[in-house]
Design a protein around this motif. Structure first.
Motif, short mmCIF file in Angstrom:
data_model
loop_
_atom_site.label_atom_id
_atom_site.label_comp_id
_atom_site.label_asym_id
_atom_site.label_seq_id
_atom_site.Cartn_x
_atom_site.Cartn_y
_atom_site.Cartn_z
N THR A 36 -8.68 -27.17 -7.40
CA THR A 36 -9.05 -25.99 -7.97
C THR A 36 -10.39 -26.06 -8.69
O THR A 36 -10.39 -27.11 -9.66
CB THR A 36 -8.14 -25.38 -8.89
OG1 THR A 36 -6.82 -25.01 -8.05
CG2 THR A 36 -8.41 -24.17 -9.71
N VAL A 37 -11.27 -25.26 -8.86
CA VAL A 37 -12.49 -25.25 -9.71
C VAL A 37 -12.31 -23.93 -10.32
O VAL A 37 -12.41 -22.92 -9.78
CB VAL A 37 -13.96 -25.20 -8.79
CG1 VAL A 37 -14.95 -25.01 -9.71
CG2 VAL A 37 -13.88 -26.59 -7.94
N PRO A 38 -11.99 -23.76 -11.85
CA PRO A 38 -11.95 -22.65 -12.33
C PRO A 38 -13.35 -22.05 -12.68
O PRO A 38 -14.27 -22.81 -13.05
CB PRO A 38 -11.22 -22.99 -13.85
CG PRO A 38 -10.65 -24.44 -13.52
CD PRO A 38 -11.58 -25.10 -12.51
N VAL A 39 -13.52 -21.00 -12.30
CA VAL A 39 -14.66 -20.14 -12.40
C VAL A 39 -14.81 -19.09 -13.45
O VAL A 39 -13.76 -18.45 -13.49
CB VAL A 39 -15.31 -19.89 -11.26
CG1 VAL A 39 -15.82 -20.97 -10.12
CG2 VAL A 39 -14.43 -18.98 -10.22
N ALA A 40 -15.95 -18.60 -14.05
CA ALA A 40 -15.83 -17.65 -14.95
C ALA A 40 -15.99 -16.13 -14.36
O ALA A 40 -15.55 -15.08 -15.07
CB ALA A 40 -16.98 -17.78 -16.02
N THR A 41 -16.76 -16.17 -13.03
CA THR A 41 -16.67 -14.98 -12.44
C THR A 41 -16.41 -15.03 -11.10
O THR A 41 -16.36 -15.95 -10.36
CB THR A 41 -18.29 -14.56 -12.39
OG1 THR A 41 -18.87 -15.59 -11.59
CG2 THR A 41 -18.84 -14.26 -13.78
#
Length: 315
Positions: A36-41
């Motif tokens: 997983t890559v947590p992204v802001a948008t």
């Protein structure tokens, strides 16, 4: 009744429980291939690497009064789009007789939905990984001492490291299909490397005990090793079931990061909106008899470096 479920489903404790159940469920294989890559948008840019767009180390020297090299995204970079996913868990009003019962029902629903969502996610990830790996290379691992499965995988590991071009920062993953793992661990040239002890039942004779953890020590760089036991029914609807392992006799060797970013050249990633994975909520069904606990999340699975994977088809 409905307000009680709505209140409980909005409780931070349930949200934390649902997200914990979801995270625990995806860890075994899907998160191994596509962390997983947590992204802001929900929509944004990420670096994709191929034969035309290879990873290059940027210059870090800065002249006096000069500008530093910027790590920025460009128009030519790819765009992720975290698509909405959802599953519902109905709770009949007759089941909502007391507060504790409702809370338990919602936690039970969160666990079951997390398991089903994880299976769907795992199949999607494996399907995309196999497609990106292409036809692969055929290998025979049942020819006695004349075959060397360890060297076959070592060669693939070196190819992947060179393709990723990220040096010692990049990890390598080795994922066996169920039948491929059986062939590997029972190959005579492999078992001879695993003599680790003896048992009374075997009259004190040495016993080979190959495990995934031990296999990691055999390979170059001690890569992480997993086995996929995901099964699918390949028969058409209405016909007798035909259960098969999804990877079966396939081995995937690929570049991976434990905590990937939008820029690193690992093989595959899952982009997820920060703090919005398996979000609980509720709504009342149109007949007024059932209130539905809903669980929503957004994700996008992408192959970010198709060159950084090797596929072995073993027999």
């Amino acid at each position: 009744m409905s307000s009680r479920l709505a209140t409980i489903s909005a409780n931070p404790t349930l949200r934390e429980y649902a997200q914990g159940a979801a995270q625990a469920a995806i860890n075994p294989v899907a998160d191994f291939i596509a962390p997983t890559v947590p992204v802001a948008t929900s929509i944004g840019k990420y670096k994709i690497y191929n034969e035309k767009n290879r990873f290059h180390l940027p210059a870090t020297f800065r002249g006096i009064g000069g500008r530093a090299t910027e790590l920025s995204f460009e128009v030519s970079d790819a765009t992720y789009n975290c698509q909405p996913h959802a599953l519902d868990y109905p709770v009949d009003h007759l089941e909502m007789l007391e507060q504790s019962g409702v809370e338990n029902a919602l936690q039970e629903g969160a666990t079951m939905i997390a398991e089903v969502a994880a299976l769907a996610h795992e199949k999607s990830v494996i399907d995309k990984a196999v497609a990106a790996a292409g036809a692969g290379t055929d290998k025979t691992w049942t020819g006695g001492s004349s075959t060397d499965p360890v060297d076959d995988i070592d060669s693939a590991i070196l190819d992947v490291i060179k393709a990723a071009k990220y040096g010692s920062l990049m990890n390598v993953g080795v994922l066996f299909g169920a039948s491929a793992w059986r062939l590997f661990k029972n190959a005579s040239s492999v078992r001879s490397k695993f003599v680790t002890g003896s048992t009374r039942a075997n009259n004190g004779a040495a016993v080979a005990l190959p495990t995934e953890e031990d296999a990691s020590r055999l390979f170059l760089g001690n890569p992480q090793v997993r086995t996929s036991y995901m099964v699918v029914d390949t028969a058409a609807e209405g016909l007798a079931e035909n259960i098969s392992f999804l990877l079966d006799s396939t081995v995937l060797v690929f570049a991976r990061m434990e905590n990937p970013t939008r820029r690193d050249p690992s093989f595959m990633k899952t982009f997820r909106l920060m703090g919005a994975y398996m979000v609980p909520g509720s709504y009342v069904r149109e007949d007024g008899r059932v209130e539905v606990a809903k669980f929503d999340w957004s994700e996008d699975v992408e192959v970010t470096n198709a060159a950084a994977i090797r596929r072995l088809n073993v027999s």
